[in-house]
Design an enzyme around this catalytic site. Structure first.
Site, PDB file in Angstrom:
ATOM      1  N   SER A   1      52.119 -17.652   9.267  1.00  0.00           N
ATOM      2  CA  SER A   1      53.384 -18.341   9.570  1.00  0.00           C
ATOM      3  C   SER A   1      54.250 -18.484   8.332  1.00  0.00           C
ATOM      4  O   SER A   1      54.855 -19.535   8.093  1.00  0.00           O
ATOM      5  CB  SER A   1      53.115 -19.720  10.196  1.00  0.00           C
ATOM      6  OG  SER A   1      54.252 -20.209  10.855  1.00  0.00           O
TER       7      SER A   1
ATOM      8  N   LYS B   1      59.501 -18.207  15.044  1.00  0.00           N
ATOM      9  CA  LYS B   1      59.298 -16.866  14.473  1.00  0.00           C
ATOM     10  C   LYS B   1      59.014 -15.808  15.539  1.00  0.00           C
ATOM     11  O   LYS B   1      59.083 -14.606  15.250  1.00  0.00           O
ATOM     12  CB  LYS B   1      58.179 -16.924  13.430  1.00  0.00           C
ATOM     13  CG  LYS B   1      58.605 -17.721  12.198  1.00  0.00           C
ATOM     14  CD  LYS B   1      57.434 -18.154  11.340  1.00  0.00           C
ATOM     15  CE  LYS B   1      57.934 -19.104  10.251  1.00  0.00           C
ATOM     16  NZ  LYS B   1      56.909 -20.009   9.748  1.00  0.00           N
TER      17      LYS B   1
ATOM     18  N   SER C   1      57.365 -23.624  14.123  1.00  0.00           N
ATOM     19  CA  SER C   1      57.274 -22.214  13.721  1.00  0.00           C
ATOM     20  C   SER C   1      57.163 -21.225  14.869  1.00  0.00           C
ATOM     21  O   SER C   1      57.146 -20.008  14.624  1.00  0.00           O
ATOM     22  CB  SER C   1      56.075 -22.022  12.782  1.00  0.00           C
ATOM     23  OG  SER C   1      56.332 -22.611  11.529  1.00  0.00           O
TER      24      SER C   1
END
Length: 308
Positions: free
Chosen positions: A130, A73, A70
């Protein structure tokens, strides 16, 4: 004429190899301590830079590409902010964003279908808990095309175009949330984070431990959202100001981190670690010349918060 006093000298007394007494007056020299050796870390790849100078302060397999999870991002947010998107633009949450989370077993901001949230709120939702649903919403609404699939592909193309602009040849994105074969090196991900931290909105978002906001709900009422930052280094390591966690079975534990002490800011990355926070704390101690890692007590997350 006054007599000049001779300078005082310190005698050195010792024994020669044969045992004779040795008395001498050595040349004056200043003691210089050797710099501390870089600490070992559990991560398979790690990198840390001084934000202001760009100087490398730590490197372990820094040029080896690995899965990102993640931390992808960070690039999503960079594309949004670098394009100077109106952060007050409202985006309607679609059921497909929630379905994506279920299908991919991804972390979520628990966005509710029909709610209208701002782009700014979606940045908090993507970077704190997230939320893959929030990242999907950004890609679907800020990409170009007639269909959702075309818009998402267009947005991911923007993410990859940004790697070219920033000179990150080993960084490649296939998704907006890191669930695919998204890869980068610790070196390049750290440089991306350094770029992202130049934006004050990004800095504010990633340094926020908990966000509370509201949005118009589909039923005409008001929805209240609370998102907790999954980065437990915040509030645990003195001066920590971000940035983003990431975890998948393929990527292992990942963390992009930053901390400030006085006028010095350090930014770093650990990829595929078994103890990412300890790794980051030891690297920061090395950069700042401090000793906080041994006393690190992580901020506890609420039982219902996302784990990433």
């Amino acid at each position: 004429m006054a007599l000049r006093k001779p300078k005082a000298r310190h005698l050195v007394i010792g024994l020669t190899a044969g045992g004779a007494l040795l008395v001498g007056t050595p040349l004056v020299a200043s003691a210089v301590s050797a710099p501390d050796a870089p600490p070992p870390v559990a991560a398979k790849g790690a990198k840390m830079l001084d934000v202001n100078s760009g100087e490398s302060l730590y490197d372990k397999a820094g040029d080896t590409a690995r899965p990102l999870a993640s931390t992808t991002k960070i690039m999503v947010a960079s594309v949004v902010l670098d394009d100077k998107t109106d952060l007050d633009t409202k985006v309607e949450v679609k059921q497909q964003y929630r379905d994506y989370v279920t299908e991919h077993h991804a972390s979520t901001a628990d966005l509710q279908t029909g709610d209208k949230v701002t782009v700014r709120q979606l940045l908090y939702a993507a970077l704190l808990p997230s939320g893959a649903d929030a990242a999907y919403a950004l890609a679907d609404n800020l990409g170009e095309g007639d269909t959702s699939a075309e818009r998402v592909d267009s947005f991911i193309d923007k993410m990859n175009a940004k790697t070219n602009q920033l000179g990150l040849p080993k960084t490649h994105f296939e998704t907006f949330d890191g669930t695919g074969d998204d890869t980068s090196t610790p070196e390049e991900l750290t440089r991306l984070a350094r770029h992202a931290m130049e934006n004050p909105v990004f800095r504010k978002v990633v340094s926020t431990k908990k966000y509370k906001g509201e949005a118009p709900a589909a039923n005409g009422r008001t929805r209240y959202y609370t998102w907790t930052n999954t980065n437990q280094l915040l509030g645990a390591y003195p001066g920590a100001i971000g940035i983003k966690t990431g975890t998948t079975s393929k990527a292992g534990e990942c963390l992009v981190f930053a901390a400030t002490r006085g006028d010095k800011t350090l930014v770093g990355t650990v990829l595929n670690s078994k103890d990412r926070y300890d790794d980051a704390a030891k690297m920061l101690d090395h950069g700042f010349g401090t000793d906080h890692a041994k006393d690190l007590k992580l901020r506890k997350l609420p039982s219902d918060s996302q784990q990433d």
